[in-house]
Write a protein that holds these residues in place. Structure first.
Motif, PDB file in Angstrom:
ATOM      1  N   TYR A 119      41.074  83.170 -37.901  1.00 30.24           N
ATOM      2  CA  TYR A 119      40.782  83.279 -36.578  1.00 30.24           C
ATOM      3  C   TYR A 119      41.745  82.283 -35.752  1.00 30.24           C
ATOM      4  O   TYR A 119      42.491  82.914 -34.854  1.00 30.24           O
ATOM      5  CB  TYR A 119      39.554  83.154 -36.167  1.00 30.24           C
ATOM      6  N   ASN A 140      33.177  88.014 -27.374  1.00 24.87           N
ATOM      7  CA  ASN A 140      33.816  89.094 -27.689  1.00 24.87           C
ATOM      8  C   ASN A 140      33.050  89.900 -28.932  1.00 24.87           C
ATOM      9  O   ASN A 140      32.951  89.528 -29.970  1.00 24.87           O
ATOM     10  CB  ASN A 140      35.401  88.918 -28.044  1.00 24.87           C
ATOM     11  N   PRO A 141      32.470  90.996 -28.303  1.00 24.90           N
ATOM     12  CA  PRO A 141      31.589  91.991 -29.204  1.00 24.90           C
ATOM     13  C   PRO A 141      32.396  92.124 -30.589  1.00 24.90           C
ATOM     14  O   PRO A 141      31.981  92.184 -31.775  1.00 24.90           O
ATOM     15  CB  PRO A 141      31.534  93.282 -28.542  1.00 24.90           C
ATOM     16  N   ARG A 142      33.613  92.534 -30.483  1.00 17.45           N
ATOM     17  CA  ARG A 142      34.622  92.981 -31.733  1.00 17.45           C
ATOM     18  C   ARG A 142      34.821  91.781 -32.662  1.00 17.45           C
ATOM     19  O   ARG A 142      34.777  91.830 -34.000  1.00 17.45           O
ATOM     20  CB  ARG A 142      36.040  93.468 -31.316  1.00 17.45           C
ATOM     21  N   THR A 143      34.842  90.514 -32.170  1.00 17.01           N
ATOM     22  CA  THR A 143      35.203  89.321 -32.935  1.00 17.01           C
ATOM     23  C   THR A 143      33.835  88.243 -33.109  1.00 17.01           C
ATOM     24  O   THR A 143      33.892  86.964 -33.384  1.00 17.01           O
ATOM     25  CB  THR A 143      36.258  88.623 -32.591  1.00 17.01           C
ATOM     26  N   LYS A 144      32.531  88.820 -32.733  1.00 11.48           N
ATOM     27  CA  LYS A 144      31.363  88.037 -32.452  1.00 11.48           C
ATOM     28  C   LYS A 144      31.091  86.919 -33.688  1.00 11.48           C
ATOM     29  O   LYS A 144      31.165  85.793 -33.576  1.00 11.48           O
ATOM     30  CB  LYS A 144      30.270  88.758 -32.056  1.00 11.48           C
ATOM     31  N   GLN A 183      33.800  84.363 -34.070  1.00 14.69           N
ATOM     32  CA  GLN A 183      34.008  83.388 -33.065  1.00 14.69           C
ATOM     33  C   GLN A 183      32.465  82.500 -33.303  1.00 14.69           C
ATOM     34  O   GLN A 183      32.973  81.284 -32.990  1.00 14.69           O
ATOM     35  CB  GLN A 183      33.636  84.218 -31.889  1.00 14.69           C
TER      36      GLN A 183
END
Length: 218
Positions: A81, A109-113, A116
């Motif tokens: 990341y 961010n829902p795609r990288t929840k 993150q």
């Protein structure tokens, strides 16, 4: 060979003295006693500017150390990341920025929840267990005072975690410094610099003093 200058006390009167002094030595005394206005006026603003410059180096330094630590610890998702962010930098030095840290603790961010949230958790762990060690063993920071400043900065980074928007105003002046800087700017723009703190101080010319002494004016 070092020059030798002479002086002789001729008379003492009411806590003052009449002296016979070498003219060159008197010029040296004059030069040391006169404080130039520009030296006085720039002292405080420079200290504030210096603090700002250091404040800007805090996040890039610790995020870079955080990335290396994640790699050493085998935190592959966190390391990936951070390196993805790092590779997008267009500057030659490719330094992390405050915006990167603000984004990490900003909206999810829902795609990288998952990544993150894990990176957030590891950042908190890093600040609590490893950040100070990274400063102490860093050979690039040779000055002990600077090392201490970085160590103190860790507490600033920790404190930001308790805010509603972590790191959103990390570079902002403290209220005390903000008021101080505004006061200085106002004085400079108006020309009304306070004599007790910023105004130049000119000491009495020794020639005048000696002249008064011989004329019994003190």
């Amino acid at each position: 060979m070092q020059d030798t200058y002479t002086y002789q006390i001729l008379r003492k009167c009411n806590g003052k003295v009449i002296m016979q002094i070498d003219e060159h030595l008197l010029e040296i005394i004059n030069a040391h006693l006169t404080i130039k206005p520009q030296q006085q006026q720039t002292e405080v603003p420079y200290s504030i500017k210096k603090q700002h410059n250091f404040q800007r180096r805090i996040v890039p330094f610790f995020m870079n150390q955080f990335m290396h630590w994640a790699d050493e610890m085998g935190y592959k998702q966190v390391d990936g990341y951070l390196r993805a962010i790092h590779k997008k930098k267009t500057s030659k030095q490719q330094k992390f920025e405050l915006g990167d840290l603000k984004k990490l603790f900003g909206g999810i961010n829902p795609r990288t929840k998952i990544i993150q949230l894990e990176t957030q958790h590891k950042w908190i762990e890093f600040l609590g267990t490893q950040a100070e060690i990274c400063v102490l063993i860093n050979n690039k920071i040779k000055d002990q005072t600077t090392k201490q400043m970085y160590i103190q900065a860790i507490e600033q980074l920790k404190e930001q975690l308790h805010k509603e928007q972590p790191y959103d105003k990390f570079l902002s002046l403290s209220k005390k410094d903000e008021l101080r800087e505004d006061s200085i700017k106002e004085e400079y723009s108006s020309g009304e610099v306070r004599t007790d703190e910023y105004a130049p101080t000119y000491y009495q010319d020794p020639y005048t003093y000696l002249s008064c002494a011989y004329n019994n004016e003190f």
